[in-house]
Scaffold this motif. Structure first.
Motif, PDB file in Angstrom:
ATOM      1  N   LEU A   1      49.709  41.402  44.539  1.00 46.10           N
ATOM      2  CA  LEU A   1      48.954  40.748  45.609  1.00 46.10           C
ATOM      3  C   LEU A   1      47.490  40.590  45.243  1.00 46.10           C
ATOM      4  N   SER A   2      46.922  41.606  44.594  1.00 45.81           N
ATOM      5  CA  SER A   2      45.516  41.530  44.181  1.00 45.81           C
ATOM      6  C   SER A   2      45.319  40.415  43.156  1.00 45.81           C
ATOM      7  N   TYR A   3      46.245  40.304  42.202  1.00 46.49           N
ATOM      8  CA  TYR A   3      46.131  39.267  41.168  1.00 46.49           C
ATOM      9  C   TYR A   3      46.298  37.876  41.766  1.00 46.49           C
ATOM     10  N   ILE A   4      47.271  37.725  42.658  1.00 49.68           N
ATOM     11  CA  ILE A   4      47.517  36.418  43.287  1.00 49.68           C
ATOM     12  C   ILE A   4      46.351  36.013  44.188  1.00 49.68           C
ATOM     13  N   SER A   5      45.813  36.968  44.936  1.00 45.45           N
ATOM     14  CA  SER A   5      44.778  36.666  45.928  1.00 45.45           C
ATOM     15  C   SER A   5      43.391  36.530  45.323  1.00 45.45           C
ATOM     16  N   PHE A   6      43.086  37.368  44.319  1.00 44.04           N
ATOM     17  CA  PHE A   6      41.708  37.426  43.824  1.00 44.04           C
ATOM     18  C   PHE A   6      41.592  37.117  42.330  1.00 44.04           C
ATOM     19  N   GLY A   7      42.490  37.690  41.512  1.00 41.04           N
ATOM     20  CA  GLY A   7      42.389  37.518  40.070  1.00 41.04           C
ATOM     21  C   GLY A   7      41.104  38.109  39.516  1.00 41.04           C
ATOM     22  N   GLY A   8      40.784  37.841  38.275  1.00 42.17           N
ATOM     23  CA  GLY A   8      39.519  38.200  37.655  1.00 42.17           C
ATOM     24  C   GLY A   8      39.111  39.653  37.809  1.00 42.17           C
ATOM     25  N   ILE A   9      37.813  39.858  38.100  1.00 43.52           N
ATOM     26  CA  ILE A   9      37.231  41.197  38.170  1.00 43.52           C
ATOM     27  C   ILE A   9      37.896  42.077  39.228  1.00 43.52           C
ATOM     28  N   PRO A  10      38.153  41.575  40.457  1.00 45.83           N
ATOM     29  CA  PRO A  10      38.811  42.442  41.443  1.00 45.83           C
ATOM     30  C   PRO A  10      40.149  43.003  40.957  1.00 45.83           C
ATOM     31  N   SER A  11      40.936  42.191  40.279  1.00 44.75           N
ATOM     32  CA  SER A  11      42.231  42.656  39.781  1.00 44.75           C
ATOM     33  C   SER A  11      42.079  43.701  38.679  1.00 44.75           C
ATOM     34  N   VAL A  12      41.067  43.532  37.847  1.00 47.12           N
ATOM     35  CA  VAL A  12      40.794  44.520  36.796  1.00 47.12           C
ATOM     36  C   VAL A  12      40.400  45.858  37.432  1.00 47.12           C
ATOM     37  N   ILE A  13      39.534  45.800  38.439  1.00 42.26           N
ATOM     38  CA  ILE A  13      39.132  47.025  39.143  1.00 42.26           C
ATOM     39  C   ILE A  13      40.335  47.667  39.825  1.00 42.26           C
ATOM     40  N   PHE A  14      41.193  46.832  40.438  1.00 45.92           N
ATOM     41  CA  PHE A  14      42.380  47.367  41.114  1.00 45.92           C
ATOM     42  C   PHE A  14      43.294  48.065  40.116  1.00 45.92           C
ATOM     43  N   LEU A  15      43.459  47.487  38.944  1.00 48.93           N
ATOM     44  CA  LEU A  15      44.285  48.105  37.902  1.00 48.93           C
ATOM     45  C   LEU A  15      43.688  49.449  37.472  1.00 48.93           C
ATOM     46  N   LEU A  16      42.366  49.499  37.324  1.00 48.04           N
ATOM     47  CA  LEU A  16      41.695  50.761  36.991  1.00 48.04           C
ATOM     48  C   LEU A  16      41.936  51.816  38.062  1.00 48.04           C
ATOM     49  N   LEU A  17      41.888  51.401  39.326  1.00 49.81           N
ATOM     50  CA  LEU A  17      42.162  52.314  40.440  1.00 49.81           C
ATOM     51  C   LEU A  17      43.561  52.913  40.307  1.00 49.81           C
ATOM     52  N   LEU A  18      44.543  52.056  40.062  1.00 48.43           N
ATOM     53  CA  LEU A  18      45.930  52.521  39.932  1.00 48.43           C
ATOM     54  C   LEU A  18      46.090  53.487  38.758  1.00 48.43           C
ATOM     55  N   LEU A  19      45.512  53.131  37.616  1.00 46.84           N
ATOM     56  CA  LEU A  19      45.657  53.958  36.425  1.00 46.84           C
ATOM     57  C   LEU A  19      45.001  55.318  36.598  1.00 46.84           C
ATOM     58  N   LEU A  20      43.816  55.336  37.189  1.00 50.11           N
ATOM     59  CA  LEU A  20      43.112  56.605  37.401  1.00 50.11           C
ATOM     60  C   LEU A  20      43.832  57.478  38.421  1.00 50.11           C
ATOM     61  N   ALA A  21      44.309  56.853  39.512  1.00 53.78           N
ATOM     62  CA  ALA A  21      45.029  57.621  40.535  1.00 53.78           C
ATOM     63  C   ALA A  21      46.309  58.224  39.946  1.00 53.78           C
ATOM     64  N   PHE A  22      46.985  57.466  39.082  1.00 58.70           N
ATOM     65  CA  PHE A  22      48.205  57.969  38.441  1.00 58.70           C
ATOM     66  C   PHE A  22      47.864  59.097  37.462  1.00 58.70           C
ATOM     67  N   ALA A  23      46.837  58.883  36.643  1.00 59.38           N
ATOM     68  CA  ALA A  23      46.447  59.893  35.655  1.00 59.38           C
ATOM     69  C   ALA A  23      45.943  61.171  36.326  1.00 59.38           C
ATOM     70  N   TYR A  24      45.360  61.032  37.508  1.00 62.48           N
ATOM     71  CA  TYR A  24      44.865  62.197  38.253  1.00 62.48           C
ATOM     72  C   TYR A  24      46.015  63.118  38.660  1.00 62.48           C
TER      73      TYR A  24
END
Length: 281
Positions: free
Chosen positions: A106-129
Motif C-alpha cells: 500500500l505504501s509503494y502504490i500510494s506514495f512510492g519513492g522516499i516514503p516507501s524506502v522509509i517504510f521498508l526501513l521501519l519494517l526491517l528495523l522492527a523485525f530485527a529488533y
C-alpha cells in the motif's frame, strides 16, 4: 465453534496491542501536519498514511509478541495471548507478515519513492529488533537506539516524506523525537527491571544496572529538552514564551500531584504542539 472463533479474534486483537499505538500514530501525524499544514488532513494521502502506519504498528507489536514468547512464559505475563495459548505462534507469524506485506504494498502504490524506502526501513528495523538472529532488543545499547529509530524518528520522517522530501532542517525535530523514543524505552526498562532480571532478559537497564540507567535517563532527558526547545525557538519563536510557561506550570502541577513521571510527557507534548501551531493555523 463460534465461541472459539470469538476467542481467537479477541486474541489477535490483544496481540496487535492497538491501544499502545496512540503515541506512535501521533509521531507520524506530527510529521505529516508539519509538512502539509492543517489542510493536509483533507488530502487523499491521509487515509493511506493512516492505514500504512496502522499496518506497520500491527506488525511491530505482533512480531514482538511472537519472539517474546519464551520470556513471557517464564515471567508469566498474561498480556501476550501467544504465551497464554489463546492464539498459536504460527498464526500470529502469518498475521504479522500479512500486515507487513500489505503495508509495504500500500505504501509503494500510494506514495512510492522516499516514503516507501522509509517504510521498508521501519519494517526491517522492527523485525530485527524482535526476531533472531539479530534480535536487537537483547543487545544493549542497540535495543534503545533501534527503538529510537523505528518507534520514533523514522515515523516522523515517514509522515513528513508523504508530503515532501525531508530537508536537512527538520533533522533537529527528528533527533528530538529519537531521544524521546529512547526515553520511553528506558522508562519501560526501569519499570520492568526486576521481572526482566528474573526472566534472564538482557536490556540496557539490566546491562547498566538500575542506578546508572537512572543517571543515563536524566542526561538524555536534559538533552531531549535542550534539542526540543531549540527546535521550538527555530520553528516557532513567537510561541516560545507561552509554551515555556505552560510547560513549567504543567511540571509543577504534576510534581504537586505526585505524577513526576507524567510531567516529562506533558512537557514534551506541549512543546511539540508549540512547534506545530504556526504550520496548522
Amino acid at each position: 465453534m463460534t465461541e472459539e472463533i470469538i476467542r481467537r479474534v479477541k486474541g489477535h486483537y490483544q496481540n496487535l496491542r492497538i491501544l499502545d499505538w496512540r503515541g506512535y500514530v501521533a509521531m507520524t501525524l506530527f510529521g505529516y501536519l508539519f509538512a502539509g499544514g492543517i489542510f493536509a488532513i483533507s488530502d487523499r494521502t491521509t487515509l493511506p498514511l493512516l492505514l500504512t502506519t496502522s499496518l506497520y504498528l500491527a506488525f511491530a507489536f505482533s512480531i514482538n509478541n511472537c519472539f517474546d514468547l519464551k520470556e513471557d512464559m517464564r515471567s508469566r505475563k498474561t498480556k501476550n495471548p501467544i504465551a497464554v495459548g489463546v492464539i498459536g505462534f504460527r498464526e500470529a507469524i502469518i498475521t504479522s507478515m500479512g500486515c507487513a506485506l500489505s503495508g509495504m504494498a500500500l505504501s509503494y502504490i500510494s506514495f512510492g519513492g522516499i516514503p516507501s524506502v522509509i517504510f521498508l526501513l521501519l519494517l526491517l528495523l522492527a523485525f530485527a529488533y524482535s526476531a533472531p538472529p539479530l534480535r536487537f532488543k537483547s543487545l544493549p545499547p542497540i535495543d534503545t537506539i533501534s527503538h529510537g529509530l523505528f518507534f520514533g524518528a523514522l515515523l516522523f520522517l515517514y509522515g513528513f516524506a508523504v508530503v515532501e522530501k525531508p530537508p536537512s532542517s527538520i533533522l533537529l525535530l527528528a533527533v528530538s523525537i529519537f531521544l524521546y523514543s529512547i526515553l520511553i524505552e528506558l522508562k519501560n526498562h526501569m519499570n520492568d527491571y526486576e521481572s526482566d532480571l528474573a526472566a534472564g532478559t538482557i536490556t540496557t537497564a539490566c546491562w547498566l544496572g538500575i542506578d546508572r540507567t537512572r543517571k543515563l535517563f536524566r542526561i538524555l532527558l536534559c538533552l531531549h529538552f535542550i534539542v526540543l526547545f531549540y527546535a521550538l525557538y527555530v520553528f516557532s519563536s513567537c510561541y516560545l514564551l507561552p509554551i515555556l510557561t505552560s510547560v513549567i506550570l504543567a511540571v509543577a502541577i504534576a510534581s504537586i500531584c505526585g505524577e513526576k513521571s507524567r510531567a516529562t510527557d506533558v512537557a514534551s507534548v506541549l512543546a511539540y504542539i508549540g512547534v506545530l501551531i504556526p504550520y496548522i493555523l
